[in-house]
Write a protein that holds these residues in place. Sequence first.
Motif, PDB file in Angstrom:
ATOM      1  N   ASP A 109       0.763  -1.041  -0.064  1.00  0.00           N
ATOM      2  CA  ASP A 109       0.136  -0.147  -0.025  1.00  0.00           C
ATOM      3  C   ASP A 109       0.897   1.262   0.023  1.00  0.00           C
ATOM      4  O   ASP A 109       1.825   1.428   0.786  1.00  0.00           O
ATOM      5  CB  ASP A 109      -0.890   0.040   1.266  1.00  0.00           C
ATOM      6  N   TRP A 250     -12.092 -14.741   3.781  1.00  0.00           N
ATOM      7  CA  TRP A 250     -12.639 -13.630   4.818  1.00  0.00           C
ATOM      8  C   TRP A 250     -14.008 -14.218   5.318  1.00  0.00           C
ATOM      9  O   TRP A 250     -14.668 -14.940   4.843  1.00  0.00           O
ATOM     10  CB  TRP A 250     -13.090 -12.415   4.125  1.00  0.00           C
ATOM     11  N   ARG A 280     -11.454   0.129   5.589  1.00  0.00           N
ATOM     12  CA  ARG A 280      -9.780  -0.109   5.880  1.00  0.00           C
ATOM     13  C   ARG A 280      -9.137   1.263   6.576  1.00  0.00           C
ATOM     14  O   ARG A 280      -9.682   2.408   6.228  1.00  0.00           O
ATOM     15  CB  ARG A 280      -9.482  -0.011   4.183  1.00  0.00           C
TER      16      ARG A 280
HETATM   17  C1  SIN Z   1      -6.608  -3.621  -0.788  1.00  0.00           C
HETATM   18  O1  SIN Z   1      -6.394  -2.949   0.317  1.00  0.00           O
HETATM   19  O2  SIN Z   1      -5.712  -3.500  -1.684  1.00  0.00           O
HETATM   20  C2  SIN Z   1      -7.685  -4.638  -1.250  1.00  0.00           C
HETATM   21  C3  SIN Z   1      -7.815  -5.656  -0.397  1.00  0.00           C
HETATM   22  C4  SIN Z   1      -9.138  -6.286  -0.388  1.00  0.00           C
HETATM   23  O3  SIN Z   1     -10.109  -5.731  -0.758  1.00  0.00           O
HETATM   24  O4  SIN Z   1      -9.047  -7.532  -0.180  1.00  0.00           O
END
Ligand code: SIN
Length: 289
Positions: A109, A250, A280
């Motif tokens: 990220d 998940w 997130r």
């Molecule tokens: C991400 O943060 O790149 C997305 C991860 C996800 O939605 O599984």
Amino acid sequence: MSQTATRTSRIHVKPNESGFGAEITGLDLSQPLPPDALAELKQAWADHAVVWFPDQPLTHDQLEAFTLQIGPFGQDPFIAPMEGRPHILELRREPDEKARNFGAGWHSDWSFQEAPPAATILHSKIVPPVGGDTLYADCTRAYEALSPVMKRLLEGLVAIHSAALPYGTKGVFAQEKEARTMKIIVSEEAEKTCPHPLVRTHPVTGRKALFVSPVYTVGIEGMTQQESAALLGFIYKHVTSEEFVYRHRWQPDMLTMWDNRCTLHFADGGYDGHLRVMHRTTVAGDVPH
Ligand code: SIN
């Protein structure tokens, strides 16, 4: 890394066989964690790089409060946050959405930032019955598996990172034709570049890891485009090969936290026709070295 389940006073850590990735139970993340439990959690995270906590229903306030126990919020550019929640991004894809699912490319990220986030924390709200897994690659073991000659070659190289490919004014999102629920903010800002060592040392564990981000790494300093494409191509294939990858399935109300300093991740699709909603946050990191 410990490869067997270890019971401590408060938390139960169950690592994957490889040692990469671990499930943690025995904690209630909706409440402030006692200092010793928090220390054990952070140690498990350092040991296993990706940790997940099933059955953790959290309000926005609780998600923010948990994040702040790990460290200060990171800066999340190019995506509009949730209203009134500047540090929470909602990763939402509607059942009829045709745009490619967000995060469907290997990356660490915001690796184009001068000090990319140490952690990303993802909390699942609505999980599709099929697909929607997240894949994680272990950049530490991938580095350690290289030959001494390749390690010497990579040591000292500087990779150039940029957000231009996804978020630039001529980037993937700028050219997207299909409607997307998430509000992406394309910008000239994304065209800036940032150099980082291609092999970085983890500030907590002291272990070296490959630090490349296929979506954001645009070249290697001092090399021609052809040379860096060949070398980066090899590294990407190596680091994402099966032996270094963990596929995360998940469940609703699961919180997963990963270490961007030594992992890559990839959001898998395969859930067209179903809603997927995740929240997130990121935790600020340091300048890689
Ligand atoms: C991400 O943060 O790149 C997305 C991860 C996800 O939605 O599984």
